[in-house]
Motif scaffolding. Structure first.
Motif, PDB file in Angstrom:
ATOM      1  N   ARG A  12      40.229  42.113  46.548  1.00  0.00           N
ATOM      2  CA  ARG A  12      41.136  41.180  45.856  1.00  0.00           C
ATOM      3  C   ARG A  12      40.451  40.612  44.619  1.00  0.00           C
ATOM      4  O   ARG A  12      39.315  40.201  44.651  1.00  0.00           O
ATOM      5  N   HIS A  13      41.150  40.651  43.548  1.00  0.00           N
ATOM      6  CA  HIS A  13      40.597  40.102  42.309  1.00  0.00           C
ATOM      7  C   HIS A  13      41.742  39.516  41.500  1.00  0.00           C
ATOM      8  O   HIS A  13      42.915  39.829  41.744  1.00  0.00           O
ATOM      9  N   ALA A  14      41.384  38.673  40.571  1.00  0.00           N
ATOM     10  CA  ALA A  14      42.413  38.067  39.718  1.00  0.00           C
ATOM     11  C   ALA A  14      42.875  39.109  38.700  1.00  0.00           C
ATOM     12  O   ALA A  14      42.081  39.552  37.864  1.00  0.00           O
ATOM     13  N   HIS A  16      44.801  40.253  35.491  1.00  0.00           N
ATOM     14  CA  HIS A  16      45.215  39.573  34.261  1.00  0.00           C
ATOM     15  C   HIS A  16      46.342  40.291  33.526  1.00  0.00           C
ATOM     16  O   HIS A  16      46.849  39.797  32.521  1.00  0.00           O
ATOM     17  N   GLN A  69      50.287  33.341  29.575  1.00  0.00           N
ATOM     18  CA  GLN A  69      49.413  34.268  30.301  1.00  0.00           C
ATOM     19  C   GLN A  69      50.217  35.509  30.702  1.00  0.00           C
ATOM     20  O   GLN A  69      51.203  35.400  31.450  1.00  0.00           O
ATOM     21  N   GLN A  71      49.902  37.915  32.717  1.00  0.00           N
ATOM     22  CA  GLN A  71      50.062  38.348  34.114  1.00  0.00           C
ATOM     23  C   GLN A  71      51.335  37.763  34.733  1.00  0.00           C
ATOM     24  O   GLN A  71      51.836  38.295  35.723  1.00  0.00           O
ATOM     25  N   CYS A 152      47.326  37.179  41.118  1.00  0.00           N
ATOM     26  CA  CYS A 152      46.469  36.285  40.343  1.00  0.00           C
ATOM     27  C   CYS A 152      46.962  34.862  40.565  1.00  0.00           C
ATOM     28  O   CYS A 152      48.126  34.562  40.270  1.00  0.00           O
ATOM     29  N   ALA A 153      46.101  34.027  41.108  1.00  0.00           N
ATOM     30  CA  ALA A 153      46.489  32.612  41.227  1.00  0.00           C
ATOM     31  C   ALA A 153      46.574  32.038  39.822  1.00  0.00           C
ATOM     32  O   ALA A 153      45.683  32.260  39.009  1.00  0.00           O
ATOM     33  N   ILE A 154      47.652  31.321  39.549  1.00  0.00           N
ATOM     34  CA  ILE A 154      47.809  30.687  38.231  1.00  0.00           C
ATOM     35  C   ILE A 154      47.936  29.170  38.422  1.00  0.00           C
ATOM     36  O   ILE A 154      48.962  28.675  38.899  1.00  0.00           O
ATOM     37  N   GLY A 155      46.863  28.490  38.036  1.00  0.00           N
ATOM     38  CA  GLY A 155      46.922  27.030  38.009  1.00  0.00           C
ATOM     39  C   GLY A 155      47.136  26.525  36.595  1.00  0.00           C
ATOM     40  O   GLY A 155      47.385  25.332  36.388  1.00  0.00           O
ATOM     41  N   GLY A 156      47.024  27.434  35.643  1.00  0.00           N
ATOM     42  CA  GLY A 156      47.195  27.067  34.239  1.00  0.00           C
ATOM     43  C   GLY A 156      48.658  27.098  33.838  1.00  0.00           C
ATOM     44  O   GLY A 156      49.159  28.116  33.338  1.00  0.00           O
ATOM     45  N   LYS A 191      32.305  41.241  41.416  1.00  0.00           N
ATOM     46  CA  LYS A 191      32.494  39.867  41.919  1.00  0.00           C
ATOM     47  C   LYS A 191      31.349  38.978  41.460  1.00  0.00           C
ATOM     48  O   LYS A 191      30.175  39.314  41.652  1.00  0.00           O
ATOM     49  N   ARG A 193      29.755  35.667  42.311  1.00  0.00           N
ATOM     50  CA  ARG A 193      29.717  34.579  43.290  1.00  0.00           C
ATOM     51  C   ARG A 193      28.275  34.111  43.470  1.00  0.00           C
ATOM     52  O   ARG A 193      27.341  34.913  43.397  1.00  0.00           O
TER      53      ARG A 193
HETATM   54  C1  LIG Z   1      43.653  27.370  41.929  1.00  0.00           C
HETATM   55  C2  LIG Z   1      43.372  28.525  41.019  1.00  0.00           C
HETATM   56  C3  LIG Z   1      43.907  28.526  39.754  1.00  0.00           C
HETATM   57  C4  LIG Z   1      43.690  29.631  38.922  1.00  0.00           C
HETATM   58  N1  LIG Z   1      44.307  29.663  37.694  1.00  0.00           N
HETATM   59  C5  LIG Z   1      44.171  30.772  36.925  1.00  0.00           C
HETATM   60  C6  LIG Z   1      44.897  30.883  35.704  1.00  0.00           C
HETATM   61  O1  LIG Z   1      45.658  30.011  35.310  1.00  0.00           O
HETATM   62  N2  LIG Z   1      44.722  32.026  34.979  1.00  0.00           N
HETATM   63  C7  LIG Z   1      43.904  33.049  35.393  1.00  0.00           C
HETATM   64  O2  LIG Z   1      43.816  34.057  34.690  1.00  0.00           O
HETATM   65  N3  LIG Z   1      43.233  32.972  36.562  1.00  0.00           N
HETATM   66  C8  LIG Z   1      43.340  31.862  37.322  1.00  0.00           C
HETATM   67  N4  LIG Z   1      42.696  31.790  38.525  1.00  0.00           N
HETATM   68  C9  LIG Z   1      41.864  32.936  38.954  1.00  0.00           C
HETATM   69  C10 LIG Z   1      40.386  32.625  38.888  1.00  0.00           C
HETATM   70  O3  LIG Z   1      39.981  32.556  37.544  1.00  0.00           O
HETATM   71  C11 LIG Z   1      39.613  33.722  39.650  1.00  0.00           C
HETATM   72  O4  LIG Z   1      40.044  33.710  40.989  1.00  0.00           O
HETATM   73  C12 LIG Z   1      38.107  33.511  39.609  1.00  0.00           C
HETATM   74  O5  LIG Z   1      37.649  33.639  38.302  1.00  0.00           O
HETATM   75  C13 LIG Z   1      37.360  34.483  40.508  1.00  0.00           C
HETATM   76  O6  LIG Z   1      37.666  35.810  40.175  1.00  0.00           O
HETATM   77  P1  LIG Z   1      38.295  36.814  41.246  1.00  0.00           P
HETATM   78  O7  LIG Z   1      39.526  36.154  41.781  1.00  0.00           O
HETATM   79  O8  LIG Z   1      38.605  38.056  40.433  1.00  0.00           O
HETATM   80  O9  LIG Z   1      37.281  37.070  42.309  1.00  0.00           O
HETATM   81  C14 LIG Z   1      42.880  30.715  39.357  1.00  0.00           C
HETATM   82  C15 LIG Z   1      42.338  30.677  40.648  1.00  0.00           C
HETATM   83  C16 LIG Z   1      42.594  29.616  41.471  1.00  0.00           C
HETATM   84  C17 LIG Z   1      42.032  29.649  42.875  1.00  0.00           C
END
Ligand SMILES: Cc1cc2nc3c(=O)[nH]c(=O)nc-3n(C[C@H](O)[C@H](O)[C@H](O)COP(=O)(O)O)c2cc1C
Length: 203
Positions: A12-14, A16, A69, A71, A152-156, A191, A193
């Motif tokens: 699992r990875h974010a 984009h 964004q 994604q 991809c989690a988006i908090g932005g 990754k 970490r």
């Molecule tokens: C609560 C939360 C908010 C996040 N918001 C964004 C976001 O707005 N845009 C984005 O590209 N990634 C976002 N991410 C993804 C993180 O940047 C990403 O999980 C982190 O850099 C680790 O990379 P990985 O998920 O590929 O292992 C968010 C992750 C979390 C948990």
């Protein structure tokens, strides 16, 4: 089993950018939502709601509320996870209904509600409710990875704009996290970490 789970967390990875032309099978979307539904939550109150967008125009409009964004607009589906606010009020019928599941005895329910009322008064409800939504999101992301899908989690995002766009009353619900899902258009990077001994301490 252990290695399978670790492989999943590695995989699992974010993402984009997604392959915008691909649709999710409805049963796969349901599977991911089910992983969210079965998540644990404070008091067992399931503080989340899942708003699922699959129409291109809706996803594009949402992208604008997410600092453009890509994604968001390119995902096959976007789950907007809403944190329940008004439903967590001690006087709300919804709250009473959920509490009654654990406390079917009327006297026990009244006792539990009294304790909950004190907790609620001392709590930042939006932050607390949103924290539960993040747990559901984590399970959904892992579930997606488990069936070969990306997320991809988006908090932005701008909460006011998301509420206006989706016709959400912020007194009732607030967007906690936005979760685009689909088929990633790029590989996940290595990754990054901290080592376990930097974050875990045995006492
Ligand atoms: C609560 C939360 C908010 C996040 N918001 C964004 C976001 O707005 N845009 C984005 O590209 N990634 C976002 N991410 C993804 C993180 O940047 C990403 O999980 C982190 O850099 C680790 O990379 P990985 O998920 O590929 O292992 C968010 C992750 C979390 C948990």
């Amino acid at each position: 089993m252990k290695q399978n789970l670790l492989d999943l967390f590695q995989r699992r990875h974010a993402c984009h950018l997604f392959q915008a032309d691909k649709a999710l099978a409805p049963e796969d979307l349901d599977f991911i939502l089910e992983a969210g539904r079965l998540s644990p939550s404070s008091f067992g109150l399931e503080q989340w709601k899942f708003l699922v967008l699959t129409q291109s125009a809706d996803k594009q409009a949402l992208q604008q509320a997410c600092f453009d964004q890509p994604q968001v607009g390119s995902a096959s589906a976007v789950v907007v996870i809403l944190a329940r606010i008004a439903d967590m009020d001690p006087d709300s019928p919804h709250l009473r209904r959920l509490m009654a599941r654990e406390y079917p005895d009327p006297a026990a329910l009244e006792g539990a509600l009294k304790n909950y009322r004190d907790f609620h008064a001392a709590t930042d409800v939006a932050a607390w409710s949103s924290a539960q939504c993040h747990i559901a999101a984590a399970n959904m992301m892992t579930a997606a990875a488990g069936i070969g899908l990306d997320s991809c989690a988006i908090g932005g995002f701008l909460p006011d704009r998301v509420c206006a766009l989706l016709n959400i009353d912020p007194a009732r619900e607030l967007p906690a996290l936005i979760l685009p899902l689909g088929f990633c258009a790029h590989e996940g990077g290595e990754k990054q970490r901290l080592a376990l001994d930097e974050i875990a301490e045995y006492r």
